[in-house]
Design an enzyme around this catalytic site. Sequence first.
Site, PDB file in Angstrom:
ATOM      1  N   ASP A  16      12.156  -1.313   3.916  1.00  0.00           N
ATOM      2  CA  ASP A  16      11.281  -0.128   3.968  1.00  0.00           C
ATOM      3  C   ASP A  16      12.007   1.050   4.600  1.00  0.00           C
ATOM      4  O   ASP A  16      11.393   1.899   5.232  1.00  0.00           O
ATOM      5  CB  ASP A  16      10.006  -0.477   4.762  1.00  0.00           C
ATOM      6  CG  ASP A  16       8.896   0.542   4.555  1.00  0.00           C
ATOM      7  OD1 ASP A  16       8.994   1.346   3.613  1.00  0.00           O
ATOM      8  OD2 ASP A  16       7.933   0.521   5.344  1.00  0.00           O
ATOM      9  N   ASP A  51       0.831  -1.209   0.000  1.00  0.00           N
ATOM     10  CA  ASP A  51       0.000   0.000   0.000  1.00  0.00           C
ATOM     11  C   ASP A  51       0.861   1.253   0.000  1.00  0.00           C
ATOM     12  O   ASP A  51       2.050   1.206   0.327  1.00  0.00           O
ATOM     13  CB  ASP A  51      -0.918   0.022   1.237  1.00  0.00           C
ATOM     14  CG  ASP A  51      -0.134   0.026   2.543  1.00  0.00           C
ATOM     15  OD1 ASP A  51       0.776  -0.814   2.708  1.00  0.00           O
ATOM     16  OD2 ASP A  51      -0.403   0.891   3.403  1.00  0.00           O
ATOM     17  N   GLU A  60       0.041  -1.168   5.689  1.00  0.00           N
ATOM     18  CA  GLU A  60       1.053  -0.721   6.655  1.00  0.00           C
ATOM     19  C   GLU A  60       0.863   0.751   6.976  1.00  0.00           C
ATOM     20  O   GLU A  60       1.020   1.176   8.119  1.00  0.00           O
ATOM     21  CB  GLU A  60       2.456  -0.955   6.090  1.00  0.00           C
ATOM     22  CG  GLU A  60       3.579  -0.813   7.100  1.00  0.00           C
ATOM     23  CD  GLU A  60       4.214   0.569   7.173  1.00  0.00           C
ATOM     24  OE1 GLU A  60       5.092   0.767   8.007  1.00  0.00           O
ATOM     25  OE2 GLU A  60       3.818   1.469   6.405  1.00  0.00           O
ATOM     26  N   GLU A  61       0.527   1.540   5.960  1.00  0.00           N
ATOM     27  CA  GLU A  61       0.467   2.999   6.127  1.00  0.00           C
ATOM     28  C   GLU A  61      -0.679   3.444   7.032  1.00  0.00           C
ATOM     29  O   GLU A  61      -0.697   4.586   7.476  1.00  0.00           O
ATOM     30  CB  GLU A  61       0.346   3.688   4.763  1.00  0.00           C
ATOM     31  CG  GLU A  61       1.554   3.486   3.861  1.00  0.00           C
ATOM     32  CD  GLU A  61       2.810   4.203   4.339  1.00  0.00           C
ATOM     33  OE1 GLU A  61       2.784   4.853   5.404  1.00  0.00           O
ATOM     34  OE2 GLU A  61       3.832   4.101   3.639  1.00  0.00           O
TER      35      GLU A  61
END
Length: 414
Positions: A202, A84, A179-180
């Site tokens: 990341d 995402d 994740e965001e």
Amino acid sequence: MKNAPYSVEERFVRYAQVDTTADPVSMSFPSSEKQKNLSAILVDELKAIGVSDAEKDQWGYVYATIPANVSHDVPTICFCSHIDTAPDCSGTDVKPIVHRNYTGHPIVLPDDPTQVITVEQHPYLKEKIGDDLITASGTTLLGADDKAGVAIIMDLATQLMRNPEIPHGKIRILFTPDEEVGRGVEQLDMQKLNADFGYTLDSGELGAIEDESFSADAMTFQISGVSAHPGYAKGKMVHAIKVAASFVDSLPKDNWCPEATQGREGFVHPTSISGGLEEATVSFIIRDHDTSKLAEYETRLENYMKETISQFPGASYSCKVQAQYRNMKEIIRDVPFVTDYAIRAMEKAGITPRPTIIRGGTDGSRMSFMGLPCPNIFTGEMAIHSRHEYVSVQDMQKAVDTLIELVQIWTKHK
Ligand SMILES: [Zn+2]
């Protein structure tokens, strides 16, 4: 690995064009269905390179295995990225542009020429002169966070499938949604993943390796005032909004807040304020690398509230604390080799490691506490969550080199 036919640039450019913006207000999982479009592409591509068990589950997670090609026991290593992108900036119709042989001159983004990427604003760019940079076109983010990580892991898989002479143990590939919006591990099946140690891809600058995150709580204050008709309120009304405003205003402005802290300094940070005459709510996030400080901060924050409320006779408050995530170092401390191997892999790949601490959390913070110690490795993603977002192709390639060294180092684990 210098002359390896990297696929990371071509992959990145393609993945960046798939809209996978997470939705912070959605209650469903994944928060936006469109994230699954990228999951489906990744599964097809993994199968095409011979990773036959690649699968996308009902939640949009992708799980896949590269079987071991050595006969002795080696821990199973997971490489993980999130599919995402951040909702802070549009991720629709992303048009990646490759700027060959970056000269250090300002980059004007064509679809909105007011968006100019300069070395003054982004000092890391000084190190990238001569690299091929990828940016968006001015109206969207790029999504290098974390499609750079996705492309790196996909390239690693391609390299390992094509070059069976590179020795490695069992490798599990994991791509996560959401994740965001802080929900990346919500439906993650650790049993199914069945790995011993992991790495998220990341982080930003070349050589970055992070095994320490914030510890995080949320704290909410509920304020009750006394309501009265405004025309006849003298001596009766106690305004909850005014209590809330006064409380927030009483907090330090030159310390103990995100605007004034860096490095290992923690903070408290109001994230929302809402309400009316009778009731108001102020929500905070509480952050420090030292978990024991969180309770201290919460007591101190409540003392500010007590002080404020004493100036508004008739008003009252209640508060509650909710644990969010913990510093992954508390887990990784017991298995320091997980980080050390990544550092050694970078050195073998000719990269100067930059151990750093995260002023935030990652999927890896949560996965570490779910039994998978999981430091975070660089991808080259920079100026994330913004229209200035960029990534160096060479940084992504060096991350692939690092992972190729890393899987080989793990085969010698004792
Ligand atoms: Zn990310």
